[in-house]
Design a protein around this motif. Structure first.
Motif, PDB file in Angstrom:
ATOM      1  N   GLY A  73       0.848  -1.186   0.000  1.00  0.00           N
ATOM      2  CA  GLY A  73       0.000   0.000   0.000  1.00  0.00           C
ATOM      3  C   GLY A  73       0.882   1.234   0.000  1.00  0.00           C
ATOM      4  N   HIS A  89     -12.860   2.062   6.308  1.00  0.00           N
ATOM      5  CA  HIS A  89     -11.823   1.363   5.552  1.00  0.00           C
ATOM      6  C   HIS A  89     -11.137   0.307   6.423  1.00  0.00           C
ATOM      7  CE1 HIS A  89      -7.727   1.249   3.548  1.00  0.00           C
ATOM      8  NE2 HIS A  89      -8.534   0.942   2.546  1.00  0.00           N
ATOM      9  N   PRO A  96     -11.984  -2.864   4.091  1.00  0.00           N
ATOM     10  CA  PRO A  96     -11.301  -2.042   3.077  1.00  0.00           C
ATOM     11  C   PRO A  96     -11.905  -2.181   1.679  1.00  0.00           C
ATOM     12  CG  PRO A  96      -9.707  -3.260   4.393  1.00  0.00           C
ATOM     13  CD  PRO A  96     -11.057  -3.764   4.784  1.00  0.00           C
ATOM     14  N   GLN A  97     -12.279  -3.396   1.312  1.00  0.00           N
ATOM     15  CA  GLN A  97     -12.752  -3.592  -0.057  1.00  0.00           C
ATOM     16  C   GLN A  97     -14.112  -2.954  -0.298  1.00  0.00           C
ATOM     17  OE1 GLN A  97     -11.323  -6.148   1.763  1.00  0.00           O
ATOM     18  NE2 GLN A  97      -9.377  -5.840   0.701  1.00  0.00           N
ATOM     19  N   VAL A 129     -12.587   0.526  -1.244  1.00  0.00           N
ATOM     20  CA  VAL A 129     -11.584   0.477  -2.305  1.00  0.00           C
ATOM     21  C   VAL A 129     -11.638  -0.929  -2.884  1.00  0.00           C
ATOM     22  CG1 VAL A 129      -9.165   0.823  -2.865  1.00  0.00           C
ATOM     23  CG2 VAL A 129     -10.188   2.086  -0.972  1.00  0.00           C
ATOM     24  N   SER A 168      -8.529  -3.142  -3.343  1.00  0.00           N
ATOM     25  CA  SER A 168      -7.534  -3.169  -2.269  1.00  0.00           C
ATOM     26  C   SER A 168      -7.291  -4.604  -1.820  1.00  0.00           C
ATOM     27  CB  SER A 168      -8.036  -2.337  -1.087  1.00  0.00           C
ATOM     28  OG  SER A 168      -7.240  -2.582   0.045  1.00  0.00           O
ATOM     29  N   LEU A 177      -3.362   2.150  -6.806  1.00  0.00           N
ATOM     30  CA  LEU A 177      -3.986   0.842  -6.967  1.00  0.00           C
ATOM     31  C   LEU A 177      -3.666   0.196  -8.304  1.00  0.00           C
ATOM     32  CD1 LEU A 177      -7.431   1.096  -5.235  1.00  0.00           C
ATOM     33  CD2 LEU A 177      -5.611  -0.541  -4.794  1.00  0.00           C
TER      34      LEU A 177
END
Lengths: 404, 476
Positions: free
Chosen positions: A107, A125, A129-130, A133, A136, B411
């Protein structure tokens, strides 16, 4: 002869241990002294030591191995400087027992994480987290919560507090401290460029800004690329169909906008994408390419369910205008530009009705209920029902689209 | 090797301890590999962690490397030392009881509680030092016991004409005892950059002063013992040894290039890293010349592992010198390139050497089982697994580095890594199967088959020269 040989092995043995001692002296003790001296000369007068909660948070960060994916060290190289901000100075690390520099970045670096994201974003998050994002690979930490992202246990609060210390001291010290450090450090050209050079202390492209220049994104046709970027970056909170009900929305306050009940000018969309919405969980997206941003703006537009405008009788509008002037204009501005005299004191800027028009239903709901997590208060106790109706109609008349 | 003229009683190889540490090594190896596998899988399917803190990525990652270094390599080295020290010195190790205490301490006070404490949330966030401080105290105690167990035979024999393996064993044990507290305790006392300077030293010393010397001790031991030929050049051996112990400790700061640590220290470490590459070329040249005639894949399984480990040693060291250079470090640092590098070091070089040493020592336990076919199958599985993993991670590192440099959203580098991370998961299959096959080859088969295989291929062991008695351990 034997005795001499025996001596030589003794000498060799001591020499070997000497090599180790030398390495400690040359690469540990001596640089340490240099650093100590440098810290003494460059640190600001009152660096803020961590609080008890922040120290507990640091221990959680340590035990979960956060430092094995997130470095806390901005190197003196161009790419780090550009992506994360000014290089880490020695004095910034004086409270780090032990250091959390890390040697792997799965990260992003977190040495300037404080202030980039809102607390509700951070907690949501950490919880999942997913949900926020999509792509992620960060592990979730649900055991720091009581079953929901907006119900953090003390541990999650501590961790959040710790994240808010990352980069804090350098930011608090201000530019004067940097000038002082630069002059006291006798630094090389590279150190000068990357630690003190022209650029932002925190260069994160996600950090929301309240104001500033932004590129006006061109209007484009709806395209699959835009859908893709939207799905990866936006759908987590705003939902796949823009209804503000993505998986990540639960713990956020204020809630992500429901795009189906808003109409935006291109200016507003460009500004929100480039600067984010300061004070809310909406980050900025300055690292996304401009064609992708333009495509996403078009996707957001496409969610808007525009209806035929109802004809409002003039007396209703007059009532709305008078209520607006008395109750709303202080924040939202006399002409709806979000620029009332009180606007600056709020953590989230008041809506600019000239570049954003809520649907009638949304407008009514907002006047009645306010917006949780924002300074917008509910007005049901203050206004009569006809006044609420009138002002909800009235604010929608400010919209000018892209005509400035 | 040694002459044992003055010694009346022949030395004893404590085969029960070779066996016990060997078994513990394999068990720890398989468990550590599973930690690594699960952590690798979580990078592709983060939900695999479930909602339990015990399986979260960070904790698995801590246990993976600590398990490999202490549980697997530590036990494997001890097993080898119980065989090698009596052979090298003509003297028994200090005490069987002490050995049993060391075994218990190492496995039941250090490795297993260390793993559990890390999973339970007690650890320190320092690389190669993740076990909590309370465990570190016992590691130091165990290292002290190991020094008491293995070093006196060398000193009572006298240091004249010590074979190079002995030097590496003495060096490895003494230097680890010195370096371990430095890496584990100092960063807790010195904050931030000042502590990081010592951390950097330990990151390298863990590999350079513990793993490398003992792996090289195995390689230098197994080659002449298997080929029945002396090492090519004792001069090169000693040159390599002293250069290594001079240069390795000076490498540490190359883990923090472009950091706030003074540039002169960084440049010193980079220079030492470059010279280290030269040293390794000297060492490996000597080893290859000693191996001449045995081919790429020697028939003797122990020698085969050792020979391949030597090749990995050359490649990984040259790669290390290369990636310490500022221009390259700038890009590949923080990426999977480095993870590939560390797997080539710990899995390709050190583990192959350790496997070679284990197989070699095991074969010579009169009552131990041995089955060459399974070991050879394990060798091929491991070799293919390691190569695929290292190539995969190296490419992943380059992809990540170029994504970061381009300024693309963070990302993008994660998305671009996914296919490589997926391949990396699957390399677990050949690697774990390989380890398992080697282990099976040492626990299946007929007792005494190892010695028989030696007699059948190269003739009986020249026991008269080496002279140790192999303790029967109550069996055979």
């Amino acid at each position: 002869m034997r005795r001499v040989l025996r001596m030589s092995y003794l000498v060799a043995g001591l020499g070997g241990i000497g090599f180790f001692g030398m390495s400690m002296l040359l690469l540990g003790v001596w640089p340490g002294r240099t650093l100590e001296e440098q810290i003494r000369r460059t640190q600001p007068a009152y660096p803020l030591p961590p609080t008890a909660s922040e120290q507990r948070g640091r221990r959680i960060y340590s035990r979960e191995g956060c430092a094995y994916c997130h470095t806390q060290q901005i190197r003196y190289v161009g790419s780090d400087f550009k992506r994360f901000g000014k290089a880490t100075l020695a004095w910034e690390t004086i409270f780090d027992f032990p250091h959390l520099w890390g040697t792997r970045r799965i990260g992003p670096d977190l040495s300037r994480e404080a202030g980039i994201r809102s607390s509700d974003w951070q907690l949501s998050h950490l919880y999942a987290p997913q949900a926020l994002v999509a792509d992620s690979v960060m592990p979730a930490f649900p055991w720091l919560f009581d079953g929901a992202p907006n119900r953090p246990r003390q541990e999650a609060r501590d961790l959040l507090d710790y994240l808010d210390t990352l980069g804090r001291n350098r930011a608090l010290a201000g530019p004067e401290a940097d000038v002082h450090a630069r002059d006291a450090m006798d630094c090389s050209a590279d150190e000068r460029r990357y630690a003190f050079g022209k650029g932002e202390l925190n260069a994160s492209p996600a950090m929301a800004r309240r104001s500033g220049e932004f590129p006006l994104l061109p209007r484009v046709k709806t395209q699959p690329a835009g859908q893709d970027v939207y799905a990866r970056n936006c759908a987590g909170c705003h939902g796949a169909r823009g209804e503000g009900n993505g998986k990540g929305a639960d713990g956020l306050s204020p809630k992500p906008t429901n795009f189906t009940e808003q109409e935006y000018s291109q200016t507003r969309l460009s500004q929100a994408l480039w600067h984010g919405v300061a004070g809310s969980a909406m980050p900025a997206w300055r690292d996304v390419s401009r064609p992708d941003l333009a495509a996403v703006a078009q996707v957001v537009r496409s969610f808007s369910a525009t209806q035929a405008e109802p004809q409002i009788p003039p007396p209703v509008l007059e009532l709305g205008a008078s209520v607006y002037k008395a109750r709303c204009a202080q924040c939202h501005g006399a002409t709806g530009g979000g620029d009332g005299t009180a606007a600056g004191q709020f953590p989230i800027a008041p809506t600019n009705f000239r570049t954003q028009r809520p649907s009638l239903a949304a407008s009514l709901r907002t006047v009645r209920n306010g917006i949780e997590g924002s300074p917008m208060a509910p007005w049901t106790n203050e206004l009569r029902e006809d006044e609420i109706n009138a002002v909800a109609y009235y604010v929608r008349t400010f919209y000018t689209g892209d005509v400035r | 090797m040694p002459e044992s003229s003055e010694e009346s009683a022949p030395p004893v190889v404590e085969t029960s301890l070779v066996y016990a540490h060997g078994l513990a090594a394999f068990v720890a190896l398989l468990i550590s590999a599973c930690f690594g596998f699960w952590a690798a899988a979580e990078l592709v399917v983060p939900q695999l962690a479930g909602s339990s803190p015990w399986l979260t990525w960070g904790r698995l990652r801590y246990d993976h490397t600590q398990g490999i270094m202490l549980g697997w390599l530590g036990n494997a080295f001890f097993a080898f030392l119980y065989h090698a020290v009596p052979v090298l010195t003509g003297r028994s190790v200090t005490n069987l009881k002490l050995g049993q205490w060391l075994f218990g301490l190492w496995n039941f006070i250090v490795v297993i509680p260390g793993w559990i404490l890390v999973l339970a949330g007690f650890s320190q966030p320092l690389e190669w030092a993740e076990f909590p401080l309370v465990i570190d105290g016992f590691v130091v105690l165990a290292l002290l016991l190991a020094a008491i167990q293995f070093l006196p035979p060398f000193f009572s024999r006298g240091l004249e004409d010590l074979y190079v393996s002995s030097w590496y064993i003495i060096g490895g044990l003494v230097f680890t005892l010195l370096a371990y507290p430095m890496g584990n305790f100092v960063p807790e006392l010195l904050p931030g950059a000042r502590g990081a300077a010592f951390s950097g030293l330990w990151i390298h010393d863990a590999v350079g002063l513990f793993v490398t010397p003992l792996a090289l001790a195995i390689i230098y031991f197994v080659i002449p013992a298997s080929t029945r030929r002396p090492i090519y050049s004792h001069f090169l051996s000693m040159l390599g040894f002293w250069l290594l112990f001079f240069l390795y400790p000076l490498n540490g700061t190359h883990h923090y290039v472009f950091s706030v640590i003074p540039m002169s220290a960084q440049i010193g470490a980079i220079t030492a890293s470059t010279l280290l590459g030269v040293d390794v070329v000297i060492v490996v040249t000597n080893l290859f010349l000693s191996l001449r005639g045995t081919g790429w894949f020697p028939r003797d399984p122990g020698l085969r592992f050792v020979s391949t480990g030597t090749m990995f040693y050359l490649v990984v060291s040259l790669q290390g010198s290369l990636q310490a250079q500022m221009s390259i470090n700038q890009s590949v640092h923080f990426s999977d390139w480095v993870i590939g590098h560390s797997h080539m070091a710990m899995l390709g070089f050190a583990s192959f050497a350790a496997l070679g040493g284990l197989v070699h020592a095991w074969q010579r336990i009169p009552w131990a089982s041995y089955q060459a076919g399974m070991i050879n199958t394990g060798y091929w599985l491991l070799l293919s697994g390691v190569i695929v993993m290292v190539v995969d991670l190296t490419i992943a590192g380059l992809v990540q580095a170029s994504s970061w440099k381009s300024g693309a959203p963070w990302l993008d580098s994660v998305r671009a890594s996914q296919p490589y991370w997926a391949i990396r998961i699957f390399t677990f299959l050949p690697i774990a199967a390989g380890f398992f096959m080697v282990m099976a080859g040492l626990f299946a088969g007929k007792p005494g088959a190892g010695l028989k295989a030696i007699r059948d291929t190269v003739g009986p062991e020249p026991v008269a020269e080496i002279a140790p008695r192999f303790a029967t351990g109550g069996q055979a």
